[in-house]
Design a protein around this motif. Structure first.
Motif, PDB file in Angstrom:
ATOM      1  N   SER A   1      34.180  28.308  31.267  1.00 10.36           N
ATOM      2  CA  SER A   1      34.262  26.847  31.395  1.00 10.36           C
ATOM      3  C   SER A   1      35.655  26.294  31.101  1.00 10.36           C
ATOM      4  O   SER A   1      35.860  25.088  31.141  1.00 10.36           O
ATOM      5  N   ASP A   2      36.614  27.190  30.829  1.00 18.06           N
ATOM      6  CA  ASP A   2      37.961  26.728  30.525  1.00 18.06           C
ATOM      7  C   ASP A   2      38.855  26.874  31.756  1.00 18.06           C
ATOM      8  O   ASP A   2      38.365  27.027  32.871  1.00 18.06           O
ATOM      9  N   GLU A   3      40.148  26.849  31.565  1.00 14.96           N
ATOM     10  CA  GLU A   3      41.061  26.924  32.708  1.00 14.96           C
ATOM     11  C   GLU A   3      41.047  28.298  33.377  1.00 14.96           C
ATOM     12  O   GLU A   3      41.546  28.452  34.495  1.00 14.96           O
ATOM     13  N   ASN A   4      40.466  29.282  32.723  1.00 16.18           N
ATOM     14  CA  ASN A   4      40.328  30.620  33.308  1.00 16.18           C
ATOM     15  C   ASN A   4      38.938  30.851  33.887  1.00 16.18           C
ATOM     16  O   ASN A   4      38.501  31.987  34.049  1.00 16.18           O
ATOM     17  N   PHE A   5      38.244  29.760  34.221  1.00 16.18           N
ATOM     18  CA  PHE A   5      36.864  29.871  34.695  1.00 16.18           C
ATOM     19  C   PHE A   5      36.737  30.753  35.927  1.00 16.18           C
ATOM     20  O   PHE A   5      35.773  31.515  36.073  1.00 16.18           O
ATOM     21  N   ALA A   6      37.715  30.675  36.830  1.00 17.91           N
ATOM     22  CA  ALA A   6      37.619  31.434  38.077  1.00 17.91           C
ATOM     23  C   ALA A   6      37.713  32.930  37.818  1.00 17.91           C
ATOM     24  O   ALA A   6      36.989  33.726  38.435  1.00 17.91           O
ATOM     25  N   GLN A   7      38.589  33.320  36.914  1.00 17.78           N
ATOM     26  CA  GLN A   7      38.698  34.737  36.573  1.00 17.78           C
ATOM     27  C   GLN A   7      37.425  35.233  35.901  1.00 17.78           C
ATOM     28  O   GLN A   7      36.975  36.356  36.147  1.00 17.78           O
ATOM     29  N   SER A   8      36.823  34.397  35.075  1.00 23.29           N
ATOM     30  CA  SER A   8      35.549  34.765  34.447  1.00 23.29           C
ATOM     31  C   SER A   8      34.479  34.972  35.514  1.00 23.29           C
ATOM     32  O   SER A   8      33.670  35.908  35.431  1.00 23.29           O
ATOM     33  N   ALA A   9      34.474  34.111  36.525  1.00 25.46           N
ATOM     34  CA  ALA A   9      33.528  34.255  37.629  1.00 25.46           C
ATOM     35  C   ALA A   9      33.778  35.550  38.382  1.00 25.46           C
ATOM     36  O   ALA A   9      32.844  36.284  38.743  1.00 25.46           O
ATOM     37  N   GLY A  10      35.052  35.846  38.626  1.00 25.63           N
ATOM     38  CA  GLY A  10      35.399  37.087  39.309  1.00 25.63           C
ATOM     39  C   GLY A  10      34.950  38.306  38.524  1.00 25.63           C
ATOM     40  O   GLY A  10      34.437  39.279  39.103  1.00 25.63           O
ATOM     41  N   ASN A  11      35.103  38.272  37.217  1.00 29.17           N
ATOM     42  CA  ASN A  11      34.676  39.383  36.376  1.00 29.17           C
ATOM     43  C   ASN A  11      33.160  39.565  36.436  1.00 29.17           C
ATOM     44  O   ASN A  11      32.659  40.697  36.506  1.00 29.17           O
ATOM     45  N   ALA A  12      32.434  38.448  36.411  1.00 29.73           N
ATOM     46  CA  ALA A  12      30.971  38.522  36.484  1.00 29.73           C
ATOM     47  C   ALA A  12      30.516  39.078  37.828  1.00 29.73           C
ATOM     48  O   ALA A  12      29.598  39.902  37.899  1.00 29.73           O
ATOM     49  N   ALA A  13      31.173  38.643  38.899  1.00 29.94           N
ATOM     50  CA  ALA A  13      30.836  39.146  40.231  1.00 29.94           C
ATOM     51  C   ALA A  13      31.166  40.625  40.350  1.00 29.94           C
ATOM     52  O   ALA A  13      30.408  41.402  40.948  1.00 29.94           O
ATOM     53  N   SER A  14      32.290  41.035  39.776  1.00 27.55           N
ATOM     54  CA  SER A  14      32.702  42.435  39.817  1.00 27.55           C
ATOM     55  C   SER A  14      31.683  43.329  39.113  1.00 27.55           C
ATOM     56  O   SER A  14      31.346  44.425  39.604  1.00 27.55           O
TER      57      SER A  14
END
Length: 271
Positions: free
Chosen positions: A244-257
């Motif tokens: 939910s922070d400014e790195n939200f997209a990378q967190s999403a990418g990690n979850a998808a990976s």
């Protein structure tokens, strides 16, 4: 996108992951709200980090139409941004009398150019078949869904002890082949997915409910796969709101990976 192209993408990416773009303006990171189109900017960054791990995106139309014309604009910009080799699903759950369904189909297949749309079967053949008149477009028919209320009607049996969801699958398979017709089968119904696969051996299943709703990916994969995989497993909140922070997209990418890597294992194990 036709069936052969979809299967090819699954094999290429070793993934049957669908990312649900259920983009809630109240849940996206605060810093994005300063941009001109916060919903699209959120989606753009999610797509950038998840694209290589998934084969489909599924915008839930309610999150966009609730915002009025601005929401529809964000949705179209999102669609235009999604790469052409990704399968797109309008999670709209439409279905009405024939002339109305024809216009719904035109809206989502011609005007917006989605590959597929979720459709409610309750009104029968004449409410579904207008969606089947478009080449290389798909109907994803609600069969046995993941919500708790699914048991209110979907498992009611007729005098021959056939459940309503079974009747929906059997009857609708007379309207179209597996080249055009998919079924929504909830991951929380994993105990029935093997039986459902026996009713529709060649059809793709769109399977929501993995992640935030607690569905078991391995059980779904083991019981639901066919020789072409035959599954699109959706995760929405578990991916797009992984951070939910400014790195939200990378967190999403990690979850998808992580999901893609798990799926790779099941593809090797069960096909």
């Amino acid at each position: 996108m036709n069936k052969a192209q979809l299967v090819a993408q699954i094999k290429k990416k070793e993934s049957y992951l669908c990312v649900g773009l259920d983009t809630d303006i109240n849940k996206i990171p605060t810093h994005l709200k300063k941009t001109g189109d916060p919903v699209f900017e959120f989606n753009r960054q999610i797509i950038d980090t998840t694209y290589k791990y998934c084969v489909a995106y599924k915008p839930n139309i309610a999150f966009y139409e609730a915002l009025g014309t601005k929401g529809w604009e964000s949705l179209q910009k999102t669609l235009d941004y999604i790469p052409n080799d990704i399968f797109t699903i309008a999670d709209a759950k439409r279905g009405d009398i024939g002339n109305t369904s024809k216009l719904y189909a035109k809206a989502f297949f011609e005007t917006m150019n989605f590959d597929s749309i979720t459709v409610a079967p309750y009104m029968g053949a004449d409410s579904v078949t207008p969606f089947l008149e478009f080449n290389d477009k798909w109907v994803i028919l609600l069969a046995h869904t993941s919500n708790t209320g699914s048991h209110d009607f979907q498992i009611i049996e007729d005098k021959n002890e056939k459940a309503l969801y079974e009747a929906v699958i059997e009857k609708s398979r007379q309207w179209a082949t597996s080249e055009q017709l998919m079924f929504v089968v909830g991951a929380t119904q994993a105990e029935r997915i093997g039986h459902i696969r026996s009713l529709a051996p060649d059809n793709f299943f769109l399977v929501p409910g993995v992640g935030a709703q607690g569905g078991d990916l391995e059980a779904v994969s083991k019981e639901g796969m066919n020789s072409e995989c035959g599954l699109l497993v959706n995760s929405s909140r578990g991916i797009i709101y992984a951070g939910s922070d400014e790195n939200f997209a990378q967190s999403a990418g990690n979850a998808a990976s992580q999901l893609q890597n798990e799926m790779k294992g099941y593809l090797n194990k069960y096909i």
